[in-house]
Motif scaffolding. Structure first.
Motif, PDB file in Angstrom:
ATOM      1  N   UNK A 163       0.824  -1.208   0.000  1.00 41.80           N
ATOM      2  CA  UNK A 163       0.000   0.000   0.000  1.00 41.80           C
ATOM      3  C   UNK A 163       0.858   1.257   0.000  1.00 41.80           C
ATOM      4  N   UNK A 164       2.016   1.212   0.663  1.00 36.50           N
ATOM      5  CA  UNK A 164       2.955   2.332   0.625  1.00 36.50           C
ATOM      6  C   UNK A 164       3.429   2.558  -0.809  1.00 36.50           C
ATOM      7  N   UNK A 165       3.758   1.472  -1.508  1.00 33.75           N
ATOM      8  CA  UNK A 165       4.245   1.589  -2.885  1.00 33.75           C
ATOM      9  C   UNK A 165       3.146   2.117  -3.805  1.00 33.75           C
ATOM     10  N   UNK A 166       1.938   1.677  -3.619  1.00 30.94           N
ATOM     11  CA  UNK A 166       0.822   2.190  -4.429  1.00 30.94           C
ATOM     12  C   UNK A 166       0.660   3.694  -4.229  1.00 30.94           C
ATOM     13  N   UNK A 167       0.760   4.122  -2.974  1.00 29.46           N
ATOM     14  CA  UNK A 167       0.632   5.550  -2.712  1.00 29.46           C
ATOM     15  C   UNK A 167       1.824   6.312  -3.304  1.00 29.46           C
ATOM     16  N   UNK A 168       2.993   5.697  -3.277  1.00 34.92           N
ATOM     17  CA  UNK A 168       4.160   6.295  -3.918  1.00 34.92           C
ATOM     18  C   UNK A 168       3.910   6.480  -5.407  1.00 34.92           C
ATOM     19  N   UNK A 169       3.318   5.473  -6.023  1.00 37.60           N
ATOM     20  CA  UNK A 169       2.998   5.597  -7.443  1.00 37.60           C
ATOM     21  C   UNK A 169       1.993   6.735  -7.685  1.00 37.60           C
ATOM     22  N   UNK A 170       0.980   6.825  -6.854  1.00 38.91           N
ATOM     23  CA  UNK A 170      -0.008   7.909  -7.020  1.00 38.91           C
ATOM     24  C   UNK A 170       0.661   9.275  -6.888  1.00 38.91           C
ATOM     25  N   UNK A 171       1.556   9.402  -5.900  1.00 39.53           N
ATOM     26  CA  UNK A 171       2.180  10.690  -5.609  1.00 39.53           C
ATOM     27  C   UNK A 171       3.186  11.077  -6.690  1.00 39.53           C
ATOM     28  N   UNK A 172       4.016  10.114  -7.140  1.00 41.63           N
ATOM     29  CA  UNK A 172       5.132  10.439  -8.020  1.00 41.63           C
ATOM     30  C   UNK A 172       4.836  10.250  -9.503  1.00 41.63           C
ATOM     31  N   UNK A 173       3.775   9.522  -9.813  1.00 44.50           N
ATOM     32  CA  UNK A 173       3.442   9.298 -11.228  1.00 44.50           C
ATOM     33  C   UNK A 173       2.049   9.791 -11.555  1.00 44.50           C
ATOM     34  N   UNK A 174       1.042   9.239 -10.912  1.00 42.66           N
ATOM     35  CA  UNK A 174      -0.337   9.577 -11.264  1.00 42.66           C
ATOM     36  C   UNK A 174      -0.645  11.053 -11.062  1.00 42.66           C
ATOM     37  N   UNK A 175      -0.049  11.672 -10.045  1.00 41.57           N
ATOM     38  CA  UNK A 175      -0.294  13.086  -9.757  1.00 41.57           C
ATOM     39  C   UNK A 175       0.714  14.012 -10.424  1.00 41.57           C
ATOM     40  N   UNK A 176       1.669  13.466 -11.177  1.00 40.28           N
ATOM     41  CA  UNK A 176       2.716  14.265 -11.817  1.00 40.28           C
ATOM     42  C   UNK A 176       2.562  14.163 -13.336  1.00 40.28           C
ATOM     43  N   UNK A 177       2.030  15.199 -13.980  1.00 37.59           N
ATOM     44  CA  UNK A 177       1.712  15.107 -15.414  1.00 37.59           C
ATOM     45  C   UNK A 177       2.899  14.696 -16.285  1.00 37.59           C
ATOM     46  N   UNK A 178       4.084  15.227 -16.018  1.00 36.43           N
ATOM     47  CA  UNK A 178       5.219  14.866 -16.873  1.00 36.43           C
ATOM     48  C   UNK A 178       5.662  13.428 -16.639  1.00 36.43           C
TER      49      UNK A 178
END
Length: 469
Positions: A153-168
């Motif tokens: 779950x930490x890794x999923x949130x990391x993905x949301x924060x660093x990829x899904x929420x980052x347009x570039x």
């Protein structure tokens, strides 16, 4: 990050232009002596003594990263990196980090396409303590299923924060999946969310058993150490780990591209963004081959375009009242276990379009293909590159990571010094030739970020508890 400026393995630290170029060009730093040992079980041990401060870096790099995953199991190398901190036969979850901190050290880890690395920087007299800890978790990593589920779950949130929420980041993820068809570089290091959703504890355990074998890893120690003593400690702690064969790897070569590719990503963002990725050769050895020689010239080209404040792209596209861009960049991947790219990128200025900026970026390459570069430009780039080698030695962490990267890629450990000599021989004609050779439509994939309205009430996502890096 999706790319590195200039020569990715030299960790270039650009110097101020006020420094005397010719003086620096003649500067040579004392090259630390590197000792290499091979343990009977297959571990490689690399030691580089640097006595300038009473500290040491201890690092283990494993030749396994996201490129060794299979479809349906993306992100497994990265989650396993997290799980190495979650216990062994003798340590509970989190105990490894607490013990390193108690020694007065700092530690972390990282996962890349090509490798996974674990490191500690500690007072030199505590080296044995961290070698014992690292060898233990390399050989005896274990944890309960619930620990894995929490960390996932930490890794999923990391993905949301660093990829899904980052347009570039979203754009580059989609761009890599478009650039590559067969190469495993097409998959994101953090994994696709669908694969993370279906991942099981035994997926990580199986990956660990498969790849974490002595002959697939290198132990690196740099700092105020005695190489003979390090060898003894390595034999004591790493040498007792049972030998196992390194699993075979099948080549997954990228087929030739046969036409330009384009994609657009729509996401909430303040500004548009355009990225151009050209397929180029990778540096594979110190042998003088056409491809290896071209990689050097391409790296020089990237520095000519974007290697110092006021370089060509900055000067041509971001300055003046009618400027096209707020920011621009260029980089050459140079080397890796997989295929490499030369990238151009930029953010259009207000009132300008991505199409205009794309054309202008390509026009700068065309200009060099037609006119070449001046000897003054060429000398400035070479001077800064050589100077970066001098300043690089100030960091024992950089020394360790560079040596590890060369080992991972199968390059000689003295590649850095030997490349400098090759760099000196790159000519203006060489740079002109690669500018004409590698920047056609058939080698190009273009990605465009189309900004969508940003929710003014949206709050930034907080970093998940337990996020390490």
């Amino acid at each position: 990050m999706h790319r590195l400026r200039g020569f990715s393995l030299l960790f270039a630290l650009f110097i101020p232009p006020v420094l005397a170029p010719m003086a620096l060009a003649q500067t040579t730093a004392p090259v630390p002596k590197t000792d290499v040992f091979k343990l009977k079980n297959g571990f490689t041990v690399v030691v580089q003594a640097d006595k300038r401060a009473p500290t040491a870096v201890h690092m283990v790099m494993v030749r396994v990263g996201s490129m060794d995953e299979v479809d349906g199991n993306t992100g497994i190398a990265h989650i396993l990196e997290h799980m190495l901190f979650k216990g062994s036969r003798t340590l509970k979850a989190g105990e490894f980090s607490r013990r390193v901190a108690a020694l007065g050290g700092r530690e972390n880890a990282y996962t890349m396409r090509d490798a996974t690395g674990y490191f500690q920087q500690i007072p030199a007299n505590r080296l044995e303590d961290v070698m014992k800890l690292e060898a233990d978790r390399f050989a005896n990593n274990q944890w309960p299923d619930d620990e894995f589920k929490r960390e996932l779950e930490v890794v999923k949130e990391e993905r949301r924060m660093r990829t899904d929420d980052e347009p570039r980041s979203l754009l580059w993820e989609a761009l890599n999946a478009t650039i590559y068809q067969a190469s495993p570089y097409r998959r994101p290091v953090i994994g696709w969310m669908g694969d993370l959703d279906s991942m099981t504890p035994n997926d990580a355990r199986d990956f660990y058993k498969h790849w974490y074998v002595p002959a697939n890893a290198v132990v690196l120690v740099v700092g105020d150490v005695d190489p003979f003593k390090v060898k003894q400690l390595a034999e004591k702690y790493y040498g007792r780990i049972p030998a196992r064969a390194v699993p075979g790897r099948k080549p997954r070569d990228e087929p030739p591209q046969v036409g330009m590719r384009r994609l657009e990503v729509k996401a909430p963002a303040e500004q548009a963004y355009v990225a151009l990725a050209f397929k180029v050769p990778q540096f594979t050895s110190l042998e003088s081959t056409p491809d290896n020689n071209d990689t050097l010239a391409l790296t020089v080209l990237s520095f000519v375009l974007d290697g110092y404040p006021g370089a060509r792209l900055d000067r041509a596209l971001t300055q003046g009242p009618d400027r096209l861009a707020d920011s621009v960049g260029a980089g050459n991947g140079f080397s890796g276990r997989g295929p490499q790219l030369f990238t151009l990128e930029g953010v259009p200025a207000q009132g300008k379009t991505t199409e205009q900026l794309e054309a202008a970026l390509r026009a700068e390459i065309t200009k060099i293909a037609r006119d070449g570069v001046s000897e003054a430009e060429l000398n400035r780039v070479k001077t800064q590159w050589i100077a970066s080698e001098v300043y690089k030695l100030d960091s024992i962490m950089n020394q360790a990571r560079e040596l590890g990267s060369y080992w991972i890629e199968g390059l000689p450990l003295d590649t850095s010094e030997r490349i400098i000599e090759k760099l000196r021989r790159v000519t203006s004609d060489d740079v002109k030739a690669v500018a004409a050779k590698y920047f056609g439509d058939d080698q190009l994939t273009v990605g465009v970020l189309r900004p969508q309205p940003v929710d003014p009430n949206r709050k930034p996502r907080a970093a998940p508890a337990g996020l390490r890096h």
